[in-house]
Design a protein around this motif. Structure first.
Motif, PDB file in Angstrom:
ATOM      1  N   LEU A   1      33.431  45.272  44.334  1.00 34.19           N
ATOM      2  CA  LEU A   1      32.395  45.504  43.325  1.00 34.19           C
ATOM      3  C   LEU A   1      31.012  45.265  43.905  1.00 34.19           C
ATOM      4  CD1 LEU A   1      31.685  46.007  40.341  1.00 34.19           C
ATOM      5  CD2 LEU A   1      32.100  43.580  39.912  1.00 34.19           C
TER       6      LEU A   1
ATOM      7  N   THR B   1      43.610  52.316  29.625  1.00 35.11           N
ATOM      8  CA  THR B   1      42.732  51.889  30.727  1.00 35.11           C
ATOM      9  C   THR B   1      42.331  52.993  31.709  1.00 35.11           C
ATOM     10  OG1 THR B   1      43.824  49.739  30.618  1.00 35.11           O
ATOM     11  CG2 THR B   1      42.443  50.154  32.550  1.00 35.11           C
TER      12      THR B   1
ATOM     13  N   TYR C   1      45.320  45.358  20.470  1.00 33.44           N
ATOM     14  CA  TYR C   1      44.891  45.247  19.079  1.00 33.44           C
ATOM     15  C   TYR C   1      45.111  46.577  18.339  1.00 33.44           C
ATOM     16  CZ  TYR C   1      42.801  40.748  20.198  1.00 33.44           C
ATOM     17  OH  TYR C   1      42.594  39.459  20.597  1.00 33.44           O
TER      18      TYR C   1
ATOM     19  N   THR D   1      36.002  37.541  35.388  1.00 33.27           N
ATOM     20  CA  THR D   1      35.666  36.578  36.442  1.00 33.27           C
ATOM     21  C   THR D   1      35.208  37.292  37.716  1.00 33.27           C
ATOM     22  OG1 THR D   1      37.196  34.967  35.513  1.00 33.27           O
ATOM     23  CG2 THR D   1      36.564  34.652  37.822  1.00 33.27           C
ATOM     24  N   ILE D   2      35.784  38.449  37.985  1.00 28.36           N
ATOM     25  CA  ILE D   2      35.364  39.236  39.158  1.00 28.36           C
ATOM     26  C   ILE D   2      33.883  39.622  39.039  1.00 28.36           C
ATOM     27  CG2 ILE D   2      35.649  41.539  40.193  1.00 28.36           C
ATOM     28  CD1 ILE D   2      38.763  41.019  39.726  1.00 28.36           C
ATOM     29  N   TRP D   3      33.458  40.076  37.860  1.00 28.26           N
ATOM     30  CA  TRP D   3      32.035  40.388  37.666  1.00 28.26           C
ATOM     31  C   TRP D   3      31.182  39.120  37.770  1.00 28.26           C
ATOM     32  CZ3 TRP D   3      29.514  45.160  36.831  1.00 28.26           C
ATOM     33  CH2 TRP D   3      30.372  46.269  36.772  1.00 28.26           C
TER      34      TRP D   3
ATOM     35  N   GLU E   1      46.081  34.563  42.570  1.00 26.92           N
ATOM     36  CA  GLU E   1      45.055  35.006  41.617  1.00 26.92           C
ATOM     37  C   GLU E   1      43.678  35.093  42.274  1.00 26.92           C
ATOM     38  OE1 GLU E   1      45.358  36.270  38.787  1.00 26.92           O
ATOM     39  OE2 GLU E   1      43.411  36.070  37.806  1.00 26.92           O
TER      40      GLU E   1
ATOM     41  N   ILE F   1      38.912  55.278  32.232  1.00 26.98           N
ATOM     42  CA  ILE F   1      38.089  55.168  33.448  1.00 26.98           C
ATOM     43  C   ILE F   1      37.607  56.553  33.904  1.00 26.98           C
ATOM     44  CG2 ILE F   1      38.300  54.689  35.943  1.00 26.98           C
ATOM     45  CD1 ILE F   1      40.001  52.163  34.986  1.00 26.98           C
TER      46      ILE F   1
ATOM     47  N   MET G   1      35.155  31.987  46.497  1.00 23.39           N
ATOM     48  CA  MET G   1      34.105  32.771  45.843  1.00 23.39           C
ATOM     49  C   MET G   1      33.894  32.406  44.385  1.00 23.39           C
ATOM     50  SD  MET G   1      34.457  36.443  47.707  1.00 23.39           S
ATOM     51  CE  MET G   1      32.731  36.769  47.325  1.00 23.39           C
TER      52      MET G   1
ATOM     53  N   LYS H   1      37.367  45.481  33.751  1.00 18.07           N
ATOM     54  CA  LYS H   1      38.305  46.228  34.594  1.00 18.07           C
ATOM     55  C   LYS H   1      37.936  47.712  34.630  1.00 18.07           C
ATOM     56  CE  LYS H   1      43.253  47.063  35.170  1.00 18.07           C
ATOM     57  NZ  LYS H   1      44.608  46.834  34.587  1.00 18.07           N
ATOM     58  N   MET H   2      37.743  48.284  33.448  1.00 17.86           N
ATOM     59  CA  MET H   2      37.407  49.712  33.364  1.00 17.86           C
ATOM     60  C   MET H   2      36.131  50.028  34.139  1.00 17.86           C
ATOM     61  SD  MET H   2      38.002  50.632  29.381  1.00 17.86           S
ATOM     62  CE  MET H   2      39.625  50.935  28.662  1.00 17.86           C
ATOM     63  N   ASN H   3      35.114  49.183  33.986  1.00 16.77           N
ATOM     64  CA  ASN H   3      33.827  49.499  34.583  1.00 16.77           C
ATOM     65  C   ASN H   3      33.860  49.360  36.100  1.00 16.77           C
ATOM     66  OD1 ASN H   3      33.135  49.893  31.986  1.00 16.77           O
ATOM     67  ND2 ASN H   3      31.595  48.266  31.868  1.00 16.77           N
ATOM     68  N   LEU H   4      34.611  48.395  36.596  1.00 16.05           N
ATOM     69  CA  LEU H   4      34.750  48.254  38.045  1.00 16.05           C
ATOM     70  C   LEU H   4      35.363  49.531  38.631  1.00 16.05           C
ATOM     71  CD1 LEU H   4      36.057  45.167  39.981  1.00 16.05           C
ATOM     72  CD2 LEU H   4      36.909  47.428  40.543  1.00 16.05           C
TER      73      LEU H   4
ATOM     74  N   GLU I   1      38.852  43.677  29.509  1.00 12.49           N
ATOM     75  CA  GLU I   1      39.265  45.081  29.636  1.00 12.49           C
ATOM     76  C   GLU I   1      38.109  45.965  30.101  1.00 12.49           C
ATOM     77  OE1 GLU I   1      42.131  46.328  29.629  1.00 12.49           O
ATOM     78  OE2 GLU I   1      41.866  48.470  29.258  1.00 12.49           O
TER      79      GLU I   1
ATOM     80  N   MET J   1      41.175  38.272  42.757  1.00 14.27           N
ATOM     81  CA  MET J   1      39.783  38.247  42.291  1.00 14.27           C
ATOM     82  C   MET J   1      38.808  38.494  43.442  1.00 14.27           C
ATOM     83  SD  MET J   1      39.657  34.933  39.821  1.00 14.27           S
ATOM     84  CE  MET J   1      40.244  34.940  38.123  1.00 14.27           C
TER      85      MET J   1
ATOM     86  N   THR K   1      36.088  41.370  43.907  1.00 12.37           N
ATOM     87  CA  THR K   1      34.687  40.936  43.907  1.00 12.37           C
ATOM     88  C   THR K   1      33.939  41.627  45.051  1.00 12.37           C
ATOM     89  OG1 THR K   1      35.259  38.782  42.975  1.00 12.37           O
ATOM     90  CG2 THR K   1      33.148  38.942  44.118  1.00 12.37           C
TER      91      THR K   1
ATOM     92  N   THR L   1      37.535  29.155  40.085  1.00  8.90           N
ATOM     93  CA  THR L   1      39.001  29.199  39.982  1.00  8.90           C
ATOM     94  C   THR L   1      39.603  28.727  41.303  1.00  8.90           C
ATOM     95  OG1 THR L   1      38.666  31.204  38.650  1.00  8.90           O
ATOM     96  CG2 THR L   1      40.935  30.656  39.251  1.00  8.90           C
TER      97      THR L   1
ATOM     98  N   GLN M   1      34.984  57.609  31.456  1.00 10.77           N
ATOM     99  CA  GLN M   1      33.699  56.946  31.720  1.00 10.77           C
ATOM    100  C   GLN M   1      33.026  57.520  32.970  1.00 10.77           C
ATOM    101  OE1 GLN M   1      34.346  52.601  29.571  1.00 10.77           O
ATOM    102  NE2 GLN M   1      34.150  52.630  31.785  1.00 10.77           N
TER     103      GLN M   1
ATOM    104  N   GLN N   1      31.917  36.497  39.622  1.00 12.18           N
ATOM    105  CA  GLN N   1      31.843  36.162  41.044  1.00 12.18           C
ATOM    106  C   GLN N   1      30.898  37.107  41.789  1.00 12.18           C
ATOM    107  OE1 GLN N   1      36.123  33.925  41.791  1.00 12.18           O
ATOM    108  NE2 GLN N   1      35.782  35.872  42.805  1.00 12.18           N
TER     109      GLN N   1
ATOM    110  N   VAL O   1      39.237  39.429  25.138  1.00 12.39           N
ATOM    111  CA  VAL O   1      40.142  40.520  25.520  1.00 12.39           C
ATOM    112  C   VAL O   1      39.333  41.771  25.852  1.00 12.39           C
ATOM    113  CG1 VAL O   1      41.956  42.087  24.698  1.00 12.39           C
ATOM    114  CG2 VAL O   1      42.091  39.633  24.176  1.00 12.39           C
TER     115      VAL O   1
ATOM    116  N   HIS P   1      39.187  32.077  32.555  1.00 12.99           N
ATOM    117  CA  HIS P   1      38.909  32.629  33.881  1.00 12.99           C
ATOM    118  C   HIS P   1      39.648  33.962  33.981  1.00 12.99           C
ATOM    119  CE1 HIS P   1      37.868  28.559  36.041  1.00 12.99           C
ATOM    120  NE2 HIS P   1      37.250  28.688  34.890  1.00 12.99           N
ATOM    121  N   SER P   2      39.558  34.777  32.930  1.00 16.52           N
ATOM    122  CA  SER P   2      40.313  36.035  32.912  1.00 16.52           C
ATOM    123  C   SER P   2      39.916  36.888  34.121  1.00 16.52           C
ATOM    124  CB  SER P   2      40.070  36.789  31.614  1.00 16.52           C
ATOM    125  OG  SER P   2      38.790  37.358  31.589  1.00 16.52           O
ATOM    126  N   THR P   3      40.907  37.528  34.723  1.00 21.52           N
ATOM    127  CA  THR P   3      40.750  38.148  36.045  1.00 21.52           C
ATOM    128  C   THR P   3      39.497  39.023  36.198  1.00 21.52           C
ATOM    129  OG1 THR P   3      43.149  38.200  36.193  1.00 21.52           O
ATOM    130  CG2 THR P   3      41.937  39.499  37.820  1.00 21.52           C
ATOM    131  N   TRP P   4      39.358  40.024  35.351  1.00 18.98           N
ATOM    132  CA  TRP P   4      38.337  41.057  35.605  1.00 18.98           C
ATOM    133  C   TRP P   4      36.945  40.623  35.218  1.00 18.98           C
ATOM    134  CZ3 TRP P   4      40.105  44.411  38.939  1.00 18.98           C
ATOM    135  CH2 TRP P   4      41.496  44.585  38.994  1.00 18.98           C
TER     136      TRP P   4
END
Lengths: 231, 231, 231, 231
Positions: free
Chosen positions: B202, C98, C24, D101-103, B191, C102, B113, D194-197, D191, B195, B199, B116, C105, D105, D187, D96-99
């Motif tokens: 979502l 996190t 941060y 990248t999910i959006w 990984e 959520i 998908m 992830k939160m929005n998913l 983040e 993902m 995906t 990566t 939100q 994909q 970063v 290719h940060s996980t979350w």
């Protein structure tokens, strides 16, 4: 007294945050010396960062403190009931580990959906019912121990073949022949709880592991014909 | 013997918990010396914290121990079958890594998908069927190796272009030209399993990567016209 | 001045990334000295890796800086309003952790679905409404403090029995008798936010904890009859 | 040459695994020296554990290597196109940060659902379309840069007010006035992804942040009237 066992119990308690099973003091591990009939348990609400092996509390099978200056874990009576009833148990662990607790809050048994589960638990990990008001009034911690026994008796489960339980709305207890294996069983239970939740999420029709694969994996590691690990 | 390879296999096994792919001893990595036809594999059920390079076991392609005082991994026969059949494989890794195992429990191929995935796997990672009772009786580990071969043959897949497989209800095996790349392929597979699950969560209508992007990314890193990395 | 309190507030701020609650500088912790009526708070936007205890800013209950060379947290006015209104609060923490964020939100109260929640929060953690344009114009941070008070008044909640709130579209504030317990309450709120989200995911029909178990667990740790922890 | 900038770029690349944004070498960070019109970028496929500041490669705005013995990142041409077109950008990061990248994909913009988002991104983070076969043939990396520009032009977005983009099926690029802020924006993007998913998972009817709260939070930290951080 029981200095060696105190050290083991101390290390087991330190393993709980190390494996990500507890935050702060949300957990307790104990181990029993069957010869003396005494068990060693973590003191209640003591910071893991300052706790010492000598802080471990020695308790008898009625939950009375035999040695130690600190109060034992508030869940001591549950441990005592289980040690008294099940001679084959050497160590017990209670946590609120994230994923096992989620199944406990959902009020569902954790089904055996893969070999990670089957390597340790020979079938579903049961979720026990809520205590009734009467039971709470009689003694929350003692009755929790009795409820675990009731759950295993009703379902005809072997306590070492399924070394763990969920308490509805609360979290997991696990046990083993010693406290080290009780900790490992908590790690496995949390991991399969996570895997199984997302397996169902990914495929609503995913089924439990076929019985013959469950047998194969459990018996590869346990019992007379086991061939996993070193002799 | 094979001291250098033992060191590589030892390091590869230590990399499994380092990359979060295994807890305790739930995994095994091996590498083969094609000249002697012998491979080196992790001993079974030995604690990663005390394991030494010299504990690695040397095994021949029929799975017989040639050197080493400890029993080899209980999955040794699966490794042997794969090394024997696929000359191009130099290292093999088996784990129960969380997200790849979830797809294995769901009984689903991991679709390509994103890039990566395409950077390492040239198409879906197949999920092999359950072993039958007959196969289990004949020899669980040997038959697991044969099942992987069957899966790749039936689908006409190149073993190095798709360097991994899922076993239904169990977990992933990955491989590569050496054990280091076999570990990396396990990291990538876990990984992309994570993902891809989210995906779909979502966007239920999310599609696989278009073929031309899959080609572009895979061929940017692999084969004659690759231009990723140093010469 | 207030050197001891500065050290406590400094350590509390360092605990926020340690417990995974902030990245941060996305968070702030403060503590009050009730005798002088002054509170100590983190400076705004200072890197946690270089921040020192002496960088903490001393502020009065109207939000004016009394000592310190750096600007106080941009959320200082919210802390001031809460300290002024609630005499029983000794420490306040704000994060964008996190899982609590959520729920914020999503605009939903975090229901009490397990004993991990009941051990700390005596019932749902409320989600406050958005500020209106008028309130934003009047002063975003002061009005945020007032909105928290409004939310607790309207629902008739005891500020220490439910030591936390969510701000719609923003994130959590927690508090406690001191800043250390305010941090712990943030850890608990984030953890139960995670557990409860996935509990609902796993079982859409999962219910809140029965009132008698909620009572038992909360009162086992809080109030006159508590028997958790050391005396 | 550009030793100071090499050190910054080196540190920024090390920050990528530190913040959990990349595994192995899956990412690249660069920074430009506007005076000389040269930028410094990570070498391609070099192990983060052995990489040194002096390994950073100096490149001109057409993507030609000016100094360095290693090949620059395979994504160098994308960085060059962006630096050439947008004078206000000082640093660029690709992961290719996980979350995020999910959006990517899923092929969806990341909507502004909370103040964590609004503190950094003034509105949705756009997801750019796939490249066409023609564009891939013309030059994948150059065309990726042009596609980012096209996406921002078509939507009329300010490049520093929305300092990031998703590439469909691939992953995020972020940027900033310097490479440190480009890392921070990666970063934040991961983040909030992830939160929005999980916000949508928890409440399918959850809405984007109201415009007035988005304005308030963005403008509290950015522009003339900002009052967050130190002067």
């Amino acid at each position: 007294m029981l200095e060696q066992l105190k050290e083991e119990v101390f290390q087991a308690n330190l393993d709980l945050p190390k494996y990500g099973l507890v935050k702060y003091t949300w957990g307790n591990a104990s181990a029993i010396d069957r010869e003396s009939g005494l068990f060693v348990i973590k003191p209640s609400g003591v910071d893991y960062e300052t706790m010492k092996a000598s802080d471990m509390v020695v308790v008898d099978l009625d939950g009375n403190v035999v040695e130690g200056e600190l109060r034992p874990s508030s869940d001591t009576a549950t441990h005592a009931v289980l040690y008294k009833y099940y001679q084959e148990i050497g160590g017990i662990v209670h946590t609120h580990s994230t994923w096992a607790t989620i199944w406990a809050q959902a009020g569902l048994d954790v089904p055996a959906m893969g070999t990670t589960h089957a390597d340790t638990f020979y079938g579903s990990v049961p979720c026990a019912r809520y205590l009734t008001q009467e039971e709470i009034d009689r003694g929350y911690e003692v009755e929790t121990g009795k409820l675990i026994i009731e759950t295993f008796e009703e379902r005809g489960l072997d306590i070492l073949a399924v070394p763990g339980v969920l308490l509805h709305g609360h979290g997991p207890f696990t046990w083993g022949k010693d406290v080290k294996s009780a900790v490992m069983n908590s790690v496995v239970l949390d991991e399969v709880s996570k895997m199984n939740l997302f397996t169902r999420d990914l495929n609503h029709f995913a089924k439990e592991l076929p019985q013959n694969i469950l047998d194969k994996h459990y018996l590869r590691k346990h019992g007379k014909y086991a061939y996993y690990g070193q002799k």
